[in-house]
Design a protein around this motif. Structure first.
Motif, PDB file in Angstrom:
ATOM      1  N   LEU A 180      75.102  54.972  33.778  1.00 22.36           N
ATOM      2  CA  LEU A 180      74.383  54.079  34.612  1.00 22.36           C
ATOM      3  C   LEU A 180      73.156  53.904  33.974  1.00 22.36           C
ATOM      4  CD1 LEU A 180      75.471  54.844  38.142  1.00 22.36           C
ATOM      5  CD2 LEU A 180      75.684  52.705  37.081  1.00 22.36           C
ATOM      6  N   ASP A 181      72.455  54.823  33.451  1.00 24.23           N
ATOM      7  CA  ASP A 181      71.189  54.759  32.656  1.00 24.23           C
ATOM      8  C   ASP A 181      71.247  53.967  31.474  1.00 24.23           C
ATOM      9  OD1 ASP A 181      70.120  56.624  34.526  1.00 24.23           O
ATOM     10  OD2 ASP A 181      70.390  58.601  33.363  1.00 24.23           O
ATOM     11  N   LEU A 182      72.383  54.221  30.761  1.00 22.52           N
ATOM     12  CA  LEU A 182      72.567  53.422  29.311  1.00 22.52           C
ATOM     13  C   LEU A 182      72.642  51.941  29.726  1.00 22.52           C
ATOM     14  CD1 LEU A 182      74.999  55.630  27.427  1.00 22.52           C
ATOM     15  CD2 LEU A 182      72.788  55.315  27.113  1.00 22.52           C
ATOM     16  N   LEU A 183      73.323  51.712  30.841  1.00 24.04           N
ATOM     17  CA  LEU A 183      73.514  50.255  31.293  1.00 24.04           C
ATOM     18  C   LEU A 183      72.240  49.606  31.820  1.00 24.04           C
ATOM     19  CD1 LEU A 183      75.553  48.000  31.994  1.00 24.04           C
ATOM     20  CD2 LEU A 183      75.537  48.796  34.284  1.00 24.04           C
ATOM     21  N   ALA A 184      71.468  50.283  32.553  1.00 25.63           N
ATOM     22  CA  ALA A 184      70.171  49.772  32.634  1.00 25.63           C
ATOM     23  C   ALA A 184      69.062  49.657  31.678  1.00 25.63           C
ATOM     24  CB  ALA A 184      69.503  50.952  33.679  1.00 25.63           C
ATOM     25  N   ARG A 185      69.228  50.310  30.737  1.00 21.29           N
ATOM     26  CA  ARG A 185      68.595  50.162  29.432  1.00 21.29           C
ATOM     27  C   ARG A 185      69.164  48.974  28.541  1.00 21.29           C
ATOM     28  NH1 ARG A 185      68.080  55.941  29.174  1.00 21.29           N
ATOM     29  NH2 ARG A 185      69.754  56.210  27.777  1.00 21.29           N
ATOM     30  N   ALA A 186      70.694  49.080  28.483  1.00 23.86           N
ATOM     31  CA  ALA A 186      70.939  47.767  27.754  1.00 23.86           C
ATOM     32  C   ALA A 186      70.760  46.554  28.425  1.00 23.86           C
ATOM     33  CB  ALA A 186      72.647  48.252  27.418  1.00 23.86           C
ATOM     34  N   THR A 187      70.863  46.313  29.886  1.00 31.06           N
ATOM     35  CA  THR A 187      70.763  45.136  30.435  1.00 31.06           C
ATOM     36  C   THR A 187      69.528  44.628  31.035  1.00 31.06           C
ATOM     37  OG1 THR A 187      71.696  46.025  32.525  1.00 31.06           O
ATOM     38  CG2 THR A 187      73.187  45.422  30.920  1.00 31.06           C
ATOM     39  N   GLY A 188      68.810  45.559  31.019  1.00 30.15           N
ATOM     40  CA  GLY A 188      67.337  45.258  31.803  1.00 30.15           C
ATOM     41  C   GLY A 188      67.199  45.684  33.123  1.00 30.15           C
ATOM     42  N   GLY A 189      68.563  45.938  33.769  1.00 30.50           N
ATOM     43  CA  GLY A 189      68.397  46.602  35.222  1.00 30.50           C
ATOM     44  C   GLY A 189      68.106  45.476  36.293  1.00 30.50           C
ATOM     45  N   ASP A 190      68.306  44.135  35.932  1.00 35.58           N
ATOM     46  CA  ASP A 190      67.844  43.289  36.807  1.00 35.58           C
ATOM     47  C   ASP A 190      68.728  42.397  37.473  1.00 35.58           C
ATOM     48  OD1 ASP A 190      68.591  42.002  34.585  1.00 35.58           O
ATOM     49  OD2 ASP A 190      66.593  40.486  34.458  1.00 35.58           O
ATOM     50  N   ARG A 191      70.123  42.677  37.371  1.00 37.92           N
ATOM     51  CA  ARG A 191      71.390  42.008  37.920  1.00 37.92           C
ATOM     52  C   ARG A 191      72.195  43.299  38.403  1.00 37.92           C
ATOM     53  NH1 ARG A 191      72.589  38.533  32.440  1.00 37.92           N
ATOM     54  NH2 ARG A 191      70.302  39.656  31.910  1.00 37.92           N
ATOM     55  N   PRO A 192      73.092  42.773  39.435  1.00 35.92           N
ATOM     56  CA  PRO A 192      73.905  43.807  40.299  1.00 35.92           C
ATOM     57  C   PRO A 192      74.653  44.594  39.374  1.00 35.92           C
ATOM     58  CG  PRO A 192      73.957  41.492  41.175  1.00 35.92           C
ATOM     59  CD  PRO A 192      73.309  41.203  39.869  1.00 35.92           C
ATOM     60  N   VAL A 193      74.843  45.710  39.699  1.00 35.09           N
ATOM     61  CA  VAL A 193      75.911  46.616  39.202  1.00 35.09           C
ATOM     62  C   VAL A 193      76.935  47.069  40.158  1.00 35.09           C
ATOM     63  CG1 VAL A 193      75.625  48.919  38.322  1.00 35.09           C
ATOM     64  CG2 VAL A 193      74.058  47.746  37.546  1.00 35.09           C
ATOM     65  N   MET A 194      78.000  47.065  39.476  1.00 35.56           N
ATOM     66  CA  MET A 194      79.177  47.522  40.305  1.00 35.56           C
ATOM     67  C   MET A 194      79.753  48.742  39.468  1.00 35.56           C
ATOM     68  SD  MET A 194      79.048  44.009  39.895  1.00 35.56           S
ATOM     69  CE  MET A 194      79.445  42.483  40.556  1.00 35.56           C
ATOM     70  N   ILE A 195      80.569  49.679  40.353  1.00 38.06           N
ATOM     71  CA  ILE A 195      81.116  50.788  39.633  1.00 38.06           C
ATOM     72  C   ILE A 195      82.607  50.748  40.301  1.00 38.06           C
ATOM     73  CG2 ILE A 195      79.078  52.164  39.219  1.00 38.06           C
ATOM     74  CD1 ILE A 195      79.674  53.743  41.970  1.00 38.06           C
ATOM     75  N   ASP A 196      83.597  51.298  39.449  1.00 38.24           N
ATOM     76  CA  ASP A 196      84.893  51.307  39.705  1.00 38.24           C
ATOM     77  C   ASP A 196      85.471  52.699  39.293  1.00 38.24           C
ATOM     78  OD1 ASP A 196      87.690  50.903  39.979  1.00 38.24           O
ATOM     79  OD2 ASP A 196      87.979  49.355  38.945  1.00 38.24           O
ATOM     80  N   ALA A 197      85.869  53.269  40.426  1.00 41.15           N
ATOM     81  CA  ALA A 197      86.408  54.911  40.319  1.00 41.15           C
ATOM     82  C   ALA A 197      87.897  55.039  39.875  1.00 41.15           C
ATOM     83  CB  ALA A 197      86.000  55.528  41.270  1.00 41.15           C
TER      84      ALA A 197
END
Length: 375
Positions: A180-197
């Protein structure tokens, strides 16, 4: 028998994927795909695809033999409209899967022919009034190295995808937090984030993971299939807590989806795949005032149903290297995916795929290559 189903074509494909795809439970490095074309007596062709995710398919000749024995007797001479709209009575021995999973491909091919014979794009025939819907980027990324993970979602952000879904459920939850930290850095953290377990957790583990992510500054838009599909009590409890929207239903048939909705155990109902089943599930979701989300469907054929179901805001796109199989994939631009205007569901098997990429005999996975058009 004007318009009746009168013939078929089977084309077998086998090729390497351009990356390892998978989740907390499974992984796949090869694509094993069958294109099923149903022909009517006016020369039209309806297309569907089936795939075996984890095991190789037999030779094309054997696939044809199985199709002729198990599927063809119920299709030949029948009207596509009758096949699409019929209601069967499942009882006893007729409730069984085919040896090769033709079911979804047959619905796509039948509905494609039905819409062509009606002179309408499938999405319009299903009642849609819009021609595009929002699309989110889904990485199928559980097995990717961190660098590849960041590259994939960074490129998706640049292309304007409206949200991002990553795979979680690692035995060490800190690894999920790291992603999730990597995702925020890669995308800017300004759009919805979904997770799938993919059902990796218990209800208590889900709560602890979501609270950990929240403390670290990650707001989760939805949690998908956190616990086993039939744990309706656990799903309802997670929904009641309100930490994140509960998106479930992917692994349930229509009957199971109905039970999920009646248990008030999801905020969003995940549907994808067979046209008739998706529309029936969408009707049930409407009755329970639950939002529908469209998960993965082969080459995004599910776009037609997403457009037709009121209130559906999302279609999943997971960057699978299948586009070389069809003449014109659906266009993705500015965070939306747009349907085609010609009669049918909008996809045609390409001549290039039939001539260059067909693989009629079984090949060892080690010898497979990524198709040139997908590199």
């Amino acid at each position: 028998m004007n318009g009746a189903v009168s013939g078929f074509r089977i084309t077998r494909f086998q090729f390497a994927r351009d990356r390892t795809i998978g989740d907390s439970q499974v992984r796949a490095e090869a694509a094993n795909v069958v294109a099923v074309e149903l022909l009517d007596d006016a020369g039209r062709s309806g297309l569907g695809f089936c795939q075996s995710l984890f095991t190789s398919l037999p030779d094309e000749a054997e696939i044809i033999r199985i199709f002729e024995e198990e599927a063809w007797p119920n299709l030949v001479g029948r009207s596509p409209a009758a096949l699409a709209l019929r209601v069967s009575r499942p009882r006893g021995g007729n409730v069984r899967r085919m040896t090769i999973p033709f079911e979804e491909s047959l619905q796509h091919a039948v509905w494609d022919l039905f819409a062509q014979q009606s002179g309408l794009p499938l999405w319009k025939m299903l009642g849609a009034e819009r021609d595009r819907v929002g699309v989110y980027a889904s990485g199928l990324d559980y097995h990717l190295p961190d660098h590849d993970f960041s590259e994939l979602f960074g490129a998706a952000a640049e292309r304007g995808f409206r949200g991002f879904k990553i795979k979680v459920g690692h035995p060490e939850v800190e690894r999920d937090l790291h992603r999730l930290d990597l995702l925020a850095r890669a995308t800017g953290g300004d759009r919805p984030v979904m997770i799938d377990a993919n059902e990796a957790w218990t209800a208590q583990e889900t709560i602890e993971a979501l609270k950990l992510f929240e403390r670290a500054g990650h707001r989760i838009y939805w949690i998908e299939d956190p616990i086993p599909r039939d744990d309706f009590d656990g799903l309802r409890m997670l929904r009641t807590l309100g930490i994140a929207r509960v998106n479930s239903g992917e692994y349930l048939d229509v009957s199971g989806k109905r039970k999920l909705l009646e248990a008030k155990a999801c905020d969003m109902l995940n549907v994808h795949g067979q046209v008739s089943d998706v529309m029936r599930a969408g009707w049930l979701a409407g009755e329970h005032n639950v939002e529908v989300t469209l998960g993965n469907s082969f080459l995004e054929i599910g776009l037609n149903m997403a457009l037709a179901l009121p209130g559906t805001r999302w279609l999943e796109y997971s960057f699978q290297n299948f586009e070389h199989l069809v003449e014109r994939p659906f266009e993705i631009a500015d965070g939306t995916i747009r349907a085609h205007d010609e009669p049918g569901h909008g996809l045609k098997l390409s001549r290039d795929a039939r001539e260059r990429h067909r693989q009629p005999t079984l090949v060892a996975n080690a010898a497979l290559v990524v198709p040139e058009a997908a590199k």
